[in-house]
Write a protein that holds these residues in place. Structure first.
Motif, short mmCIF file in Angstrom:
data_model
loop_
_atom_site.label_atom_id
_atom_site.label_comp_id
_atom_site.label_asym_id
_atom_site.label_seq_id
_atom_site.Cartn_x
_atom_site.Cartn_y
_atom_site.Cartn_z
N THR A 41 34.93 -51.23 41.08
CA THR A 41 35.24 -51.78 39.76
C THR A 41 35.30 -50.68 38.72
O THR A 41 36.22 -50.62 37.91
N SER A 42 34.33 -49.77 38.74
CA SER A 42 34.29 -48.71 37.72
C SER A 42 35.42 -47.70 37.92
O SER A 42 35.87 -47.08 36.96
N ALA A 43 35.89 -47.52 39.17
CA ALA A 43 37.06 -46.68 39.47
C ALA A 43 36.92 -45.23 39.04
O ALA A 43 37.66 -44.74 38.18
N PRO A 44 35.98 -44.49 39.61
CA PRO A 44 35.78 -43.09 39.21
C PRO A 44 37.02 -42.24 39.40
O PRO A 44 37.73 -42.36 40.39
N GLY A 45 37.27 -41.40 38.40
CA GLY A 45 38.32 -40.40 38.50
C GLY A 45 39.71 -40.87 38.17
O GLY A 45 40.65 -40.07 38.19
N THR A 46 39.89 -42.15 37.85
CA THR A 46 41.25 -42.65 37.62
C THR A 46 41.69 -42.59 36.17
O THR A 46 42.84 -42.89 35.86
N GLY A 47 40.79 -42.20 35.28
CA GLY A 47 41.14 -42.12 33.87
C GLY A 47 39.96 -41.58 33.08
O GLY A 47 38.93 -41.23 33.65
N GLY A 51 31.11 -45.21 29.02
CA GLY A 51 29.83 -45.75 29.47
C GLY A 51 28.80 -44.67 29.72
O GLY A 51 29.05 -43.48 29.49
N PRO A 52 27.64 -45.06 30.23
CA PRO A 52 26.57 -44.08 30.45
C PRO A 52 26.96 -43.05 31.50
O PRO A 52 27.65 -43.38 32.47
N PRO A 53 26.54 -41.80 31.33
CA PRO A 53 26.82 -40.78 32.34
C PRO A 53 26.28 -41.20 33.70
O PRO A 53 25.22 -41.83 33.79
N GLY A 54 27.01 -40.87 34.73
CA GLY A 54 26.59 -41.20 36.08
C GLY A 54 27.21 -42.46 36.63
O GLY A 54 27.18 -42.69 37.85
N CYS A 55 27.80 -43.30 35.76
CA CYS A 55 28.42 -44.54 36.23
C CYS A 55 29.88 -44.34 36.61
O CYS A 55 30.47 -45.19 37.28
N ASP A 56 30.48 -43.22 36.18
CA ASP A 56 31.88 -42.92 36.53
C ASP A 56 32.79 -44.10 36.22
O ASP A 56 33.62 -44.50 37.05
N ARG A 57 32.63 -44.67 35.05
CA ARG A 57 33.42 -45.84 34.64
C ARG A 57 34.67 -45.37 33.92
O ARG A 57 34.60 -44.66 32.93
N LEU A 262 38.09 -42.47 49.22
CA LEU A 262 37.96 -43.84 49.73
C LEU A 262 37.71 -44.85 48.61
O LEU A 262 37.00 -45.84 48.79
N HIS A 263 38.32 -44.61 47.45
CA HIS A 263 38.20 -45.51 46.30
C HIS A 263 39.58 -45.82 45.72
O HIS A 263 40.53 -45.06 45.91
N PRO A 264 39.69 -46.93 44.98
CA PRO A 264 40.99 -47.30 44.41
C PRO A 264 41.54 -46.24 43.48
O PRO A 264 40.80 -45.65 42.69
N ASN A 265 42.85 -46.01 43.57
CA ASN A 265 43.53 -45.09 42.68
C ASN A 265 44.17 -45.90 41.54
O ASN A 265 43.88 -47.09 41.37
#
Length: 285
Positions: A41-47, A51-57, A262-265
Motif C-alpha cells: 500500500t505504501s509503495a516504497p520508491g515509486t514517488g 509520512g514518518p521516516p521508515g514507512c517508505d510511503r 518484489l513490490h508494486p511499481n
C-alpha cells in the motif's frame, strides 16, 4: 376570496420546518477516506516520500491516486512498509521513526477505508528472498517450507485469518458508517518456468509461491465477506502483468529503479487504484 383555504407553498413549508428546528440546516456529511496497510500500500520508491521516516510511503501510491479521483473532504494515508496486522493497533517502530497505530486514523466520521495487510504476517517477502535457486534442479522454497510434513505458508495464512477478522471488527467499531474495502495482493509470479536470470526461481518453487499467494487472497476475500467488508481483487487484473512481462505491475528481485524489489511499481499502483475505484463505484455488497 372569503372561505378560500390558505395555500402553503413547498418553499414556505420547508422554511417553517427549518424554523421549527432552530432555523439551521444540517451540514452535509463530509467524506473521509483512510488508507491502512503495508508496503504494497505504501509503495516504497515509486514517488516522493511522505509520512514518518521508515514507512517508505509514496505520494503516488494507490491510496493517493484513489483520493485524487474521489476528492474526499479528508484523506489520511497511514500505511507503512513492514506493517503487520499488529501494527493496526500498536505503534510500529522502524529504523528511522515510529508510525502510530494505524487504527487511530479511523474515526466515526470515516466513510471509506481501504485495508491492504497480511503479507508480512505470512512472511512472503522473506520467503521469496530464500527461494533463489543455485542449481538447475534446486527447489529451496518448497523443500524448506514443507519440511517435516508441514506447510509453513499454509499455516501462516490460517493464523493470519483471525488477525484480519479482528482488524475488520475493530474498524467497524470505530467507523460504523464506513465502507470497508480489503485490497488483495496483485499477481507477482508467472505461470510456468519463469524468466531466469531476471527471476532466479525454478518452476516448482514459482508454482508453490503462486499457490501460497492465491491462498492469502482467498483468505482475505473470505474474511471480508464474513465481517461486512468488500474484497478488491487485484490479482485478476494483473494476471497478464507478472514480473516476467514488460508491463509488470510488480518489480522483480532486481527492480528497474521505480520500486522496491518484489513490490508494486507505478504501473501497478495505477492498476490497483483502478481496481479500488471500480469497487467504490459499484453497489456495496
Amino acid at each position: 376570496m372569503r372561505g378560500a383555504k390558505p395555500t402553503v407553498t413547498l418553499p414556505a413549508l420547508l422554511a417553517l420546518l427549518l424554523a421549527g428546528c432552530g432555523g439551521e440546516q444540517a451540514e452535509p456529511a463530509r467524506e473521509r477516506y483512510v488508507a491502512l496497510g503495508d508496503s504494497y500500500t505504501s509503495a516504497p520508491g515509486t514517488g516522493p516520500a511522505t509520512g514518518p521516516p521508515g514507512c517508505d510511503r509514496s505520494t503516488t501510491n494507490y491510496p493517493h491516486l484513489v483520493a485524487a479521483r474521489l476528492r474526499p473532504a479528508e484523506f489520511a494515508d497511514v500505511s507503512c512498509a513492514g506493517a503487520r496486522t499488529a501494527h493496526l493497533s500498536e505503534p510500529q517502530r522502524t529504523g528511522e521513526g515510529t508510525n502510530p497505530p494505524q487504527l487511530e486514523a479511523v474515526t466515526e466520521s470515516t466513510t471509506l477505508v481501504t485495508l491492504g495487510i497480511g503479507g508480512n504476517d505470512v512472511g512472503f517477502i522473506g520467503f521469496a528472498a530464500d527461494c533463489v535457486a543455485t542449481t538447475e534442479n534446486a527447489t529451496p522454497c518448497r523443500d524448506e517450507l514443507t519440511a517435516g510434513g508441514r506447510d509453513r505458508i499454509a499455516e501462516n495464512v490460517t493464523a493470519t485469518a483471525g488477525r484480519v477478522a479482528t482488524a475488520l471488527d475493530r474498524i467497524a467499531a470505530r467507523a460504523s458508517r464506513a465502507r470497508v474495502l480489503v485490497v488483495g495482493y496483485p499477481t507477482v509470479l508467472p505461470q510456468g518456468a519463469g524468466c531466469r536470470p531476471e527471476l532466479p526461481y525454478l518452476g516448482t518453487d514459482i508454482a508453490y509461491l503462486r499457490a501460497g499467494l492465491g491462498s492469502l487472497n482467498a483468505m482475505l476475500a473470505e474474511q471480508a465477506r464474513a465481517h461486512g467488508a468488500e474484497f478488491v481483487d487485484t490479482a485478476g487484473p494483473s494476471r497478464e502483468h507478472d514480473v516476467c512481462t514488460s508491463t509488470r505491475w510488480v518489480e522483480g528481485p532486481r527492480p528497474e529503479g521505480e520500486a522496491a524489489p518484489l513490490h508494486p511499481n507505478q504501473r501497478g499502483n495505477r492498476g490497483m487504484a483502478e481496481a479500488v475505484l471500480a469497487t467504490v463505484r459499484s453497489e456495496p455488497g
